[in-house]
Design a protein around this motif. Structure first.
Motif, PDB file in Angstrom:
ATOM      1  N   THR A   1       0.934  16.275 -44.048  1.00 37.51           N
ATOM      2  CA  THR A   1       0.243  17.408 -43.433  1.00 37.51           C
ATOM      3  C   THR A   1       0.084  18.562 -44.419  1.00 37.51           C
ATOM      4  OG1 THR A   1       2.318  18.336 -42.572  1.00 37.51           O
ATOM      5  CG2 THR A   1       1.129  16.780 -41.174  1.00 37.51           C
TER       6      THR A   1
ATOM      7  N   ASP B   1       1.950   8.104 -37.474  1.00 35.35           N
ATOM      8  CA  ASP B   1       1.120   8.458 -36.326  1.00 35.35           C
ATOM      9  C   ASP B   1       0.687   7.195 -35.591  1.00 35.35           C
ATOM     10  OD1 ASP B   1      -1.004   7.321 -37.716  1.00 35.35           O
ATOM     11  OD2 ASP B   1      -1.964   9.225 -38.205  1.00 35.35           O
TER      12      ASP B   1
ATOM     13  N   ASN C   1       3.941   8.621 -31.653  1.00 38.72           N
ATOM     14  CA  ASN C   1       4.319   8.438 -33.046  1.00 38.72           C
ATOM     15  C   ASN C   1       5.573   7.574 -33.113  1.00 38.72           C
ATOM     16  OD1 ASN C   1       6.534  10.138 -32.490  1.00 38.72           O
ATOM     17  ND2 ASN C   1       5.456  11.955 -33.206  1.00 38.72           N
TER      18      ASN C   1
ATOM     19  N   LEU D   1       3.155  10.462 -41.685  1.00 39.75           N
ATOM     20  CA  LEU D   1       3.108  11.916 -41.589  1.00 39.75           C
ATOM     21  C   LEU D   1       4.166  12.535 -42.495  1.00 39.75           C
ATOM     22  CD1 LEU D   1       2.741  12.236 -37.709  1.00 39.75           C
ATOM     23  CD2 LEU D   1       0.927  12.396 -39.433  1.00 39.75           C
TER      24      LEU D   1
END
Length: 250
Positions: free
Chosen positions: A216, A173, A132, A179
């Motif tokens: 997420t 990512d 990442n 993210l």
């Protein structure tokens, strides 16, 4: 060891599958077939920097390479996922080996706004283990008209007078998908226009927005929103969550 290139032409392509191709040389049809080979060369150089000493000097003269710098490059960026392209006439970037992977610093000029310089600078830290990238960008005197002609969904910006200063911090990512994102932008003054609401542009001042997003969790946290239209000041904050049912919040 350091490898430095001055004044090259650089082509960066984000494929539909989110893969990245990078090539050097004039941007002409006859060079199209060389992109894959050039991408392999750039990738190998970056791998040497991220893992210095992974090969002996007898195997490759680049084995001890620890940094790679590109100065005053002409850059064509093509995003096949979004269907847009950008041209940057003055682009600087440097890559440096770290204990955990690769770091990069970049700077590029944008067209002047109101006689004032406009640019974006940033830093990227990529982890080979976690695959990442932590990205930090700073925007200075950024004219949002730039987006109007590139992204159809943002064509409304063509009627606005909005110049921003801001910062963006993001964790991406391996496919460059965000993210986590933290950002803050501000604009001292400008004007907003919507022909369905007012016949003339409406002046504003003291625009500020501070927010964070966690993909997420599908969570958007508006920490601060402030805008003064004429003599009325609007302030807001709130937390929102994106789900299959839509966006929910206060």
């Amino acid at each position: 060891k350091s490898l430095i290139l001055k004044g090259p032409t650089l082509r960066v392509v984000r494929r539909a599958d989110s893969g990245i191709d990078i090539g050097f040389g004039d941007i002409t049809p006859e060079n199209e077939n060389k992109t894959g080979q050039q991408t392999d060369v750039v990738t190998r150089v970056l791998q040497y920097i991220a893992h210095p000493g992974s090969e002996s000097g007898e195997t490759s003269p680049l084995s001890g390479l620890r940094s790679f710098e590109i100065h005053n490059a002409r850059v064509l960026m093509e995003d096949h996922r979004l269907g847009i392209s950008w041209f940057l006439p003055n682009f600087d970037i440097s890559f440096l080996s770290t204990k955990t992977g690769l770091s990069a610093s970049l700077y590029f000029d944008l067209p002047d706004v109101g006689g004032q310089k406009s640019h974006i600078k940033g830093d990227v830290d990529y982890s080979w283990q976690h695959k990442n990238a932590a990205v930090a960008l700073v925007l200075n005197n950024f004219d949002t008209h730039i987006f109007a002609g590139k992204i159809p969904e943002l064509s409304i910006l063509d009627d606005q007078d909005i110049v921003l200063d801001g910062r963006v911090e993001a964790l991406l990512d391996s496919n460059l998908r965000p993210l986590q994102v933290n950002f803050g932008v501000s604009s001292e003054e400008g004007s907003l226009y919507n022909g369905n609401i007012a016949a003339e542009p409406v002046p504003y001042k003291d625009f500020i927005i501070e927010a964070s997003y966690d993909s997420t969790k599908g969570a958007l946290d508006l920490k601060q929103v402030n805008l003064t239209l004429r003599d009325a000041t609007i302030s807001a904050q709130g937390a929102f969550v994106q789900s299959d049912a839509g966006l929910s919040g206060p």
